[in-house]
Design a protein around this motif. Structure first.
Motif, short mmCIF file in Angstrom:
data_model
loop_
_atom_site.label_atom_id
_atom_site.label_comp_id
_atom_site.label_asym_id
_atom_site.label_seq_id
_atom_site.Cartn_x
_atom_site.Cartn_y
_atom_site.Cartn_z
N LEU A 171 0.81 -1.21 0.00
CA LEU A 171 0.00 0.00 0.00
C LEU A 171 0.85 1.27 0.00
CD1 LEU A 171 -2.85 -1.07 2.44
CD2 LEU A 171 -2.68 -1.35 -0.02
N ARG A 172 2.16 1.13 -0.03
CA ARG A 172 3.00 2.32 -0.13
C ARG A 172 2.78 3.08 -1.43
NH1 ARG A 172 8.10 -1.25 1.82
NH2 ARG A 172 7.52 -1.42 4.02
N PRO A 173 2.46 2.41 -2.56
CA PRO A 173 2.22 3.18 -3.78
C PRO A 173 1.10 4.20 -3.65
CG PRO A 173 2.58 0.88 -4.34
CD PRO A 173 2.51 0.95 -2.84
N VAL A 174 0.04 3.89 -2.88
CA VAL A 174 -1.05 4.84 -2.77
C VAL A 174 -0.65 6.05 -1.95
CG1 VAL A 174 -2.20 3.98 -0.68
CG2 VAL A 174 -3.56 4.96 -2.51
N LEU A 175 0.29 5.89 -1.03
CA LEU A 175 0.78 7.03 -0.25
C LEU A 175 1.72 7.90 -1.08
CD1 LEU A 175 1.57 5.34 3.19
CD2 LEU A 175 -0.56 6.38 2.42
N ALA A 176 2.70 7.26 -1.73
CA ALA A 176 3.76 8.01 -2.41
C ALA A 176 3.36 8.45 -3.81
CB ALA A 176 5.02 7.16 -2.48
N GLY A 177 2.53 7.69 -4.50
CA GLY A 177 2.20 8.02 -5.87
C GLY A 177 0.85 8.66 -6.06
N VAL A 178 -0.04 8.57 -5.05
CA VAL A 178 -1.40 9.06 -5.20
C VAL A 178 -1.70 10.17 -4.20
CG1 VAL A 178 -3.85 8.42 -5.10
CG2 VAL A 178 -2.19 6.84 -6.11
N ALA A 179 -1.62 9.87 -2.91
CA ALA A 179 -2.06 10.81 -1.89
C ALA A 179 -1.22 12.08 -1.86
CB ALA A 179 -2.05 10.14 -0.51
N VAL A 180 0.07 11.98 -2.13
CA VAL A 180 0.92 13.16 -2.08
C VAL A 180 0.50 14.21 -3.10
CG1 VAL A 180 2.66 12.34 -3.73
CG2 VAL A 180 3.34 13.85 -1.87
N ASN A 181 -0.19 13.79 -4.15
CA ASN A 181 -0.63 14.76 -5.17
C ASN A 181 -1.63 15.76 -4.61
OD1 ASN A 181 0.93 13.59 -7.22
ND2 ASN A 181 -0.64 12.06 -7.60
N ALA A 182 -2.30 15.41 -3.51
CA ALA A 182 -3.22 16.37 -2.89
C ALA A 182 -2.46 17.59 -2.38
CB ALA A 182 -3.98 15.69 -1.74
N GLY A 183 -1.23 17.38 -1.89
CA GLY A 183 -0.43 18.51 -1.43
C GLY A 183 -0.02 19.41 -2.59
N PHE A 184 0.35 18.82 -3.70
CA PHE A 184 0.72 19.63 -4.87
C PHE A 184 -0.51 20.36 -5.42
CE2 PHE A 184 3.91 16.04 -5.21
CZ PHE A 184 4.91 16.75 -4.58
N TYR A 185 -1.65 19.69 -5.42
CA TYR A 185 -2.88 20.36 -5.84
C TYR A 185 -3.16 21.58 -4.96
CZ TYR A 185 -7.84 21.43 -6.14
OH TYR A 185 -9.04 22.09 -6.26
N GLY A 186 -2.95 21.43 -3.65
CA GLY A 186 -3.17 22.55 -2.75
C GLY A 186 -2.31 23.75 -3.09
N LEU A 187 -1.04 23.49 -3.45
CA LEU A 187 -0.16 24.59 -3.85
C LEU A 187 -0.65 25.25 -5.12
CD1 LEU A 187 3.30 22.93 -3.13
CD2 LEU A 187 2.25 24.78 -1.84
N TRP A 188 -1.02 24.46 -6.12
CA TRP A 188 -1.51 25.01 -7.39
C TRP A 188 -2.79 25.83 -7.15
CZ3 TRP A 188 2.47 22.07 -7.70
CH2 TRP A 188 3.14 21.81 -8.88
N ARG A 189 -3.70 25.29 -6.33
CA ARG A 189 -4.98 25.97 -6.09
C ARG A 189 -4.75 27.27 -5.32
NH1 ARG A 189 -9.39 26.09 -8.74
NH2 ARG A 189 -9.51 23.81 -8.80
#
Length: 696
Positions: A234-252
């Motif tokens: 389940l590490r892929p969902v943390l490192a490859g998926v969930a972290v994108n929420a942080g980048f989205y927050g910066l863009w938004r």
């Protein structure tokens, strides 16, 4: 489209219920397959939002939160991140299904996996402040549950949760600072926040919140331990998926608040570049595969945030082209990171399950037994090494080209910051190649280990679902590089709320040639690389065989040369420890490298598992020991080398004892007497009233 959004969220809920309901009889892979199906629904919604400009699919939630109307609204920016995040989540769900079928985990992890996916979906589409905050806390809770699952030691989970709460507190405070001035609980209302101290404070607090989640220095210390503690599949969902929420927050945040304070942009640029360098420096010398990949996540977060900071500098200088160049580079990096990190962790999970350890010294050649896992590991490593013709090469080229534009701006602080960041990113790119060549050369292409313990039949190589996930990711990553011009058109559509599409379209010189938005500076054709490189490689091989008259095809086997002195024994090939040793020496000032010789068989200090994580305990970071046999004495010595996490040791450790003292004092207040608690509340109330009276 609202029905498809609801279907995706309901599939996540079904995945959680299948996992936690008593008397479960469904196969172990079913919850993860349901999560993959839900992710596919949301990725389709994101694609529709990008393909139909001006049309934003939404799912109305009414006033259920009690803070105004709320909805999940997928505009162009949300659509870009939904397409990226959940296309990768489909493959991550398939690899998790293959892992679960082989490992048969207990109840809980699949539900936590579904919670993370649903929370990320809400974060990347919420139009209400409190809906955004609640979903953000959902991600933190999911991270905590995943890192705590199956562990008696809860140190990694506590560290993950603690830093997650810091992130949540900064997010809530930042959003409330903005909404207190606008009087509107919608996220779009933040765009009306007037310039001044409140706007600057909101910018700084939101950047802090998202920097903690993405792993930006100096708040990155939780990330390697948190990722390593989560269930391997389940590490892929943390490192490859969930972290994108942080980048989205910066863009938004950028889309809503516009240009940031100048000091914040420069600070973020320098910190991001330093984060990338520190991340790859530690990844290069780690002794465990999962920690190499986790530390490289810090490097990738630094690379992405460097591109983002370049865009902020462009906004401050009034250059839309520099803004577009930075955002395009950062988004390309985000895509490459999501694909490659998912591949790496998926392959590492299979290798770790087969070998029973993540120790690189014991994984040498192991990947030969698991070709699908080895293929995924190699594809991810080559991508993050930035080698052509992968997506990692294209994204790093764009990033370096955007940093080279400092000569266009006369403002000294911006030009100097861009130059320093460019130098750090160039160093990072070089050490990234060294780091991932070690992984490919030692683990994937290393010689077979013929010991009896390694000749036992291996477990299923990822399973059918896992193989499909790895194949989808590998082909998707290669196609993204080969079709970079098409990818740039999609990115340009998603970035429309931040930069005009006609400006981002400047990255296209022709249908097959791209440039860093600035015309005439440089150009690249990733698509032609896929044609030219194989042709050149074939031509070189033909010439080599012809010139050697076939001799190049003959194999000559001779004993390996060890030394001119007799009696020298040991490995006749590089070990992972030995390969990383030059890096330890070159970066000794950064890593605080300590070397020593210890008697044979004596465990060097700190040679076991890393200590329990936490902001207060230093991790000496032992990287392993290589045996060196000395002919002069006839004995055997172990050569040990340790590195230090400088941020943790020199920034967090000094606060450890004062924090312990504060906690001990707080415990003394917990006497269990109701009258004492009422007294504390009365004192706090009187103090608050006195403060209000003084401020009025």
């Amino acid at each position: 489209m609202s029905e498809l959004i609801a279907a995706g969220l309901l599939l996540f809920a079904a995945a959680a219920l299948v996992d936690v309901l008593p008397g479960r009889r469904a196969p172990y892979a079913v919850p993860y397959l349901l999560g993959a199906a839900g992710s596919g629904c949301l990725a389709a919604v994101g694609a529709v939002a990008l393909g139909r400009p001006g049309h934003a699919p939404r799912l109305d939630l009414g006033g259920t939160l009690g803070f105004g109307a709320a909805a999940l609204r997928v505009d162009a920016l949300s659509g870009l991140f939904w397409l990226l995040t959940f296309a990768v989540a489909v493959a991550a769900g398939l690899t998790a299904a293959g892992w679960a079928s082989a490992r048969r985990p207990g109840r809980g992890p699949a539900a936590y996996h579904a919670l993370v996916l649903a929370s990320v979906a809400v974060v990347e589409s919420a139009d209400n402040v409190f809906l955004f905050v609640m979903a953000w806390e959902g991600i933190t809770l999911g991270f905590y549950l995943l890192t705590a699952a199956g562990h008696r030691r809860i140190g990694p989970a506590v560290a993950t949760f603690g830093f997650g709460k810091v992130s949540g507190a900064a997010l809530l405070l930042g959003l409330l600072t903005g909404t207190a001035r606008t009087g509107d609980f919608s996220l779009a209302g933040l765009a009306e926040l007037p310039a001044g101290a409140a706007r600057s404070a909101t910018w700084a607090l939101l950047v802090l919140a998202f920097a903690v989640k993405t792993g930006l220095a100096p708040v990155q210390v939780w990330l390697p331990r948190g990722y390593a503690a989560a269930p391997a599949g389940l590490r892929p969902v943390l490192a490859g998926v969930a972290v994108n929420a942080g980048f989205y927050g910066l863009w938004r945040t950028f889309a809503l608040l516009g240009p940031p304070p100048a000091w914040l942009a420069v600070t973020l640029l320098l910190l991001a570049a330093l984060t990338a360098f520190l991340g790859i420096a530690h990844a290069a010398v780690q002794a465990r595969l999962e920690r190499v990949i986790a530390c490289s996540s810090i490097e990738n977060a630094g690379l992405i945030c460097t591109g983002y900071a370049v865009a902020l500098v462009g906004a401050l200088t009034g250059s839309e082209r520099l803004t577009a160049a930075g955002l395009i580079a950062a988004t390309l990096q985000t895509i490459a990171h999501a694909v490659a990190k998912t591949l790496l962790f998926a392959g590492a999970a299979a290798l770790e399950a087969d070998a029973g350890t993540g120790d690189l010294e014991r994984l040498r050649g192991t990947a030969r037994r698991l070709p699908w896992a080895a293929g995924g590991l190699a594809a991810g490593a080559v991508t993050l090494a930035g080698l052509p013709p992968t997506a990692g090469f294209v994204s790093e080229w764009f990033l370096l080209e955007s940093l080279m534009q400092q000569f266009r701006y006369s403002a000294f602080p911006y030009g100097l910051a861009l130059a320093v960041a460019g130098a750090l990113i160039a160093l990072t790119a070089g050490f990234a190649s060294v780091t991932f060549v070690r992984i490919v050369g030692m683990v994937v292409l290393g010689p077979r280990d013929d010991r009896p313990a390694r000749r036992a039949p291996c477990r299923a190589d990822l399973g059918a679902a896992g193989r499909a996930g790895v194949l989808l990711l590998a082909l998707g990553g290669l196609a993204a590089a080969a079709l970079t011009p098409l990818q740039l058109r999609v990115i340009g559509a998603g970035l429309a709320p931040l930069v005009p599409r006609e400006v981002s379209a400047g990255a296209l010189v022709s249908p097959w040639v791209v440039q860093p938005v600035f015309a005439g500076f440089s150009s690249l054709s990733p698509s032609w690389l896929w044609v030219v490189m194989p042709v050149l490689c074939a031509g070189v091989l033909v010439l080599l065989v012809a010139a050697s008259r076939g001799g190049a095809l003959r194999v000559r086997r001779v004993p390996a040369w060890r030394s001119a002195s007799g009696g020298v024994h040991g490995d006749d090939r590089y070990t992972p420890f030995g390969y990383a040793n030059p890096t330890r020496r070159v970066l000794g000032a950064v890593l605080r490298t300590r070397t020593r010789a210890v008697p044979a068989g004596a465990a060097p200090p700190g040679s076991g598992e890393p200590p329990e994580p936490g902001p207060a305990r230093p991790d000496p970071g032992p990287e392993g020991a290589g045996p060196v046999r000395t002919a002069a004495t006839g004995g055997t010595l172990d050569y040990a080398s340790d590195v230090v996490e400088v941020v943790e040791v020199y920034l967090y450790q000094p606060f450890y004892r004062p924090l312990r003292a504060l906690v001990a004092a707080a415990k003394r207040l917990q006497c269990g007497r109701l009258d004492a608690y009422l007294t504390y509340m009365l004192i706090a109330l009187v103090g608050a009233l006195a403060l209000v009276a003084a401020l009025s």
